[in-house]
Design an enzyme around this catalytic site. Structure first.
Site, short mmCIF file in Angstrom:
data_model
loop_
_atom_site.label_atom_id
_atom_site.label_comp_id
_atom_site.label_asym_id
_atom_site.label_seq_id
_atom_site.Cartn_x
_atom_site.Cartn_y
_atom_site.Cartn_z
N LYS A 13 86.69 1.18 -9.74
CA LYS A 13 87.31 2.44 -10.16
C LYS A 13 87.93 3.17 -8.96
O LYS A 13 89.08 3.59 -9.03
CB LYS A 13 86.27 3.36 -10.83
CG LYS A 13 85.65 2.77 -12.08
CD LYS A 13 84.66 3.74 -12.72
CE LYS A 13 83.48 4.10 -11.85
NZ LYS A 13 82.60 2.98 -11.50
N ARG A 88 80.44 10.53 -17.62
CA ARG A 88 79.54 9.39 -17.56
C ARG A 88 78.47 9.46 -18.63
O ARG A 88 77.60 8.60 -18.66
CB ARG A 88 78.85 9.38 -16.19
CG ARG A 88 79.39 8.32 -15.24
CD ARG A 88 78.61 8.49 -13.96
NE ARG A 88 78.59 7.33 -13.14
CZ ARG A 88 79.34 7.17 -12.06
NH1 ARG A 88 80.22 8.07 -11.72
NH2 ARG A 88 79.20 6.09 -11.33
N ARG A 127 80.13 -3.76 -0.43
CA ARG A 127 81.04 -2.61 -0.29
C ARG A 127 80.81 -1.89 1.03
O ARG A 127 79.69 -1.66 1.45
CB ARG A 127 80.83 -1.63 -1.44
CG ARG A 127 81.58 -0.32 -1.23
CD ARG A 127 81.78 0.45 -2.49
NE ARG A 127 80.56 0.86 -3.13
CZ ARG A 127 80.53 1.47 -4.32
NH1 ARG A 127 81.64 1.72 -4.97
NH2 ARG A 127 79.36 1.81 -4.85
N ARG A 160 76.96 2.48 1.72
CA ARG A 160 76.32 3.56 0.97
C ARG A 160 74.84 3.28 0.74
O ARG A 160 74.47 2.15 0.45
CB ARG A 160 77.03 3.74 -0.38
CG ARG A 160 78.30 4.56 -0.26
CD ARG A 160 79.13 4.57 -1.50
NE ARG A 160 78.39 4.76 -2.74
CZ ARG A 160 78.97 4.90 -3.94
NH1 ARG A 160 80.30 4.87 -4.02
NH2 ARG A 160 78.26 5.05 -5.02
N ARG A 171 71.11 1.75 -11.19
CA ARG A 171 72.43 2.29 -11.59
C ARG A 171 72.99 1.51 -12.78
O ARG A 171 73.62 2.08 -13.67
CB ARG A 171 73.39 2.26 -10.41
CG ARG A 171 73.02 3.31 -9.37
CD ARG A 171 73.61 3.01 -8.02
NE ARG A 171 75.05 3.11 -8.02
CZ ARG A 171 75.84 2.45 -7.16
NH1 ARG A 171 75.32 1.64 -6.28
NH2 ARG A 171 77.13 2.62 -7.22
#
Ligand code: ADP
Ligand code: ADP
Length: 217
Positions: A13, A88, A127, A160, A171
Site C-alpha cells: 500500500k 481499517r 522491509r 520497523r 497483525r
C-alpha cells in the site's frame, strides 16, 4: 479523486500510494505514518498508539478517527486524497462515509491490493524504511545499492519494530478479523476494485492506474 487503498500489512500500500498520489496530484494520507511520526516526537497520541502498534494491534477507533478527521480538514485534502491504511475497521469506514457526507462529498473508489499471506510475510520481513525521506525498500525485492543507505537521499534505513515475526502474525490476525470485512462493506457500495498486487512494483502500479482510469481517475 477520493480514494482508499486496502490490503493486508505488506501488500504494498505505502509503495503504491506514493506513485498513485503523484499520478492523481492528491495528498497521500497514511495513518501508520502519522502514528509513527507521533511516536518519534513522543506526543501523548504517540505514547498511546505505540502500546497497540508494538503488540500488532489496531489503535482504538475513536483515537484514529479523530486524527483522520483533523487531517482531512486541512486545505490540501479539500479536492481529493489517497488514504493509505485507513479505514481499517467497519466503524472507521462508516465514520468516514458520515464525515464526507457532512462535507457534501463521498469516496470515489476503494482499491484492494490482493496478495497471499506467504508473500506478505516475505515482504514484511525484508522491509526497510528510510529515516530521512521515508522511502520504502526491501532487502531482496527492492534493494539499495549500498546496504542500509537510502539511494534517494543518502540517509540510514531502519527496520520497523512491528516487522518482527511474532508481531507480523498478530497483525495478520487483526487484518483477517477487523479489516477484511471492509471488502464486503465497500463491495456492497459498488466501490471496490481488487487488483493482483503480485509481480514487479511497476506492473502493480500500471494495474492500479488502469483500474482508476476505468473509473474516471
Ligand atoms: P502496514 O502498512 O504494514 O499495514 P501501517 O504503517 O499502515 O502498517 O500501520 C502500522 C500500525 O499503525 C498498525 O499495525 C496499527 O497499530 C496502527 N494503525 C495504522 N492505521 C490504523 C488504523 N486505521 N486503525 C487503527 N490502527 C492503525
Ligand atoms: P504496506 O504499506 O501495505 O504495509 P509496503 O508498501 O510497505 O506495504 O511494502 C511492504 C514491503 O514489500 C516493502 O519492503 C516493499 O519494498 C515491498 N514491496 C512492495 N511492493 C512489492 C512488489 N510488488 N514486489 C515485491 N516487493 C514489494
Amino acid at each position: 479523486m477520493r480514494l482508499v487503498l486496502v490490503g493486508p500489512p505488506g501488500a504494498g500500500k505505502g509503495t503504491q500510494a506514493e506513485f498513485i498520489a503523484a499520478h492523481l496530484s492528491v495528498p497521500k494520507i497514511s495513518t501508520g505514518d502519522i502514528f509513527r511520526a507521533n511516536v518519534t516526537q513522543g506526543t501523548p497520541l504517540g505514547v498511546e498508539a505505540k502500546r497497540y502498534m508494538d503488540a500488532g494491534k489496531l489503535v482504538p477507533d475513536d483515537v484514529t478517527i479523530n486524527m483522520v478527521r483533523d487531517r482531512l480538514a486541512e486545505p490540501d485534502a479539500g479536492e481529493g486524497f489517497l488514504l493509505d491504511g485507513f479505514p481499517r475497521t467497519t466503524p472507521q469506514a462508516a465514520e468516514l462515509d458520515k464525515l464526507l457526507a457532512d462535507l457534501g462529498s463521498s469516496l470515489d473508489l476503494v482499491l484492494e491490493l490482493v496478495v497471499d499471506d506467504d508473500e506478505v510475510i516475505r515482504r514484511l520481513s525484508g522491509r526497510r524504511t528510510c529515516r530521512g525521506c521515508g522511502k520504502i525498500w526491501h532487502v531482496e525485492f527492492d534493494a539499495t545499492t549500498r546496504e542500509g543507505i537510502c539511494d534517494r537521499c543518502g540517509a540510514e534505513l531502519f527496520q520497523r519494530d512491528d516487522d518482527k515475526p511474532e508481531t507480523i502474525a498478530a497483525r495478520l490476525r487483526e487484518y483477517a478479523e477487523k479489516t477484511a470485512p471492509l471488502v464486503d462493506y465497500y463491495g456492497a457500495q459498488g466501490k471496490l476494485v481488487g487488483i493482483d498486487a503480485t509481480g514487479p512494483v511497476e506492473d502493480v502500479t500500471v494495474r492500479a492506474i488502469d483500474a482508476l482510469r476505468s473509473y474516471g481517475g
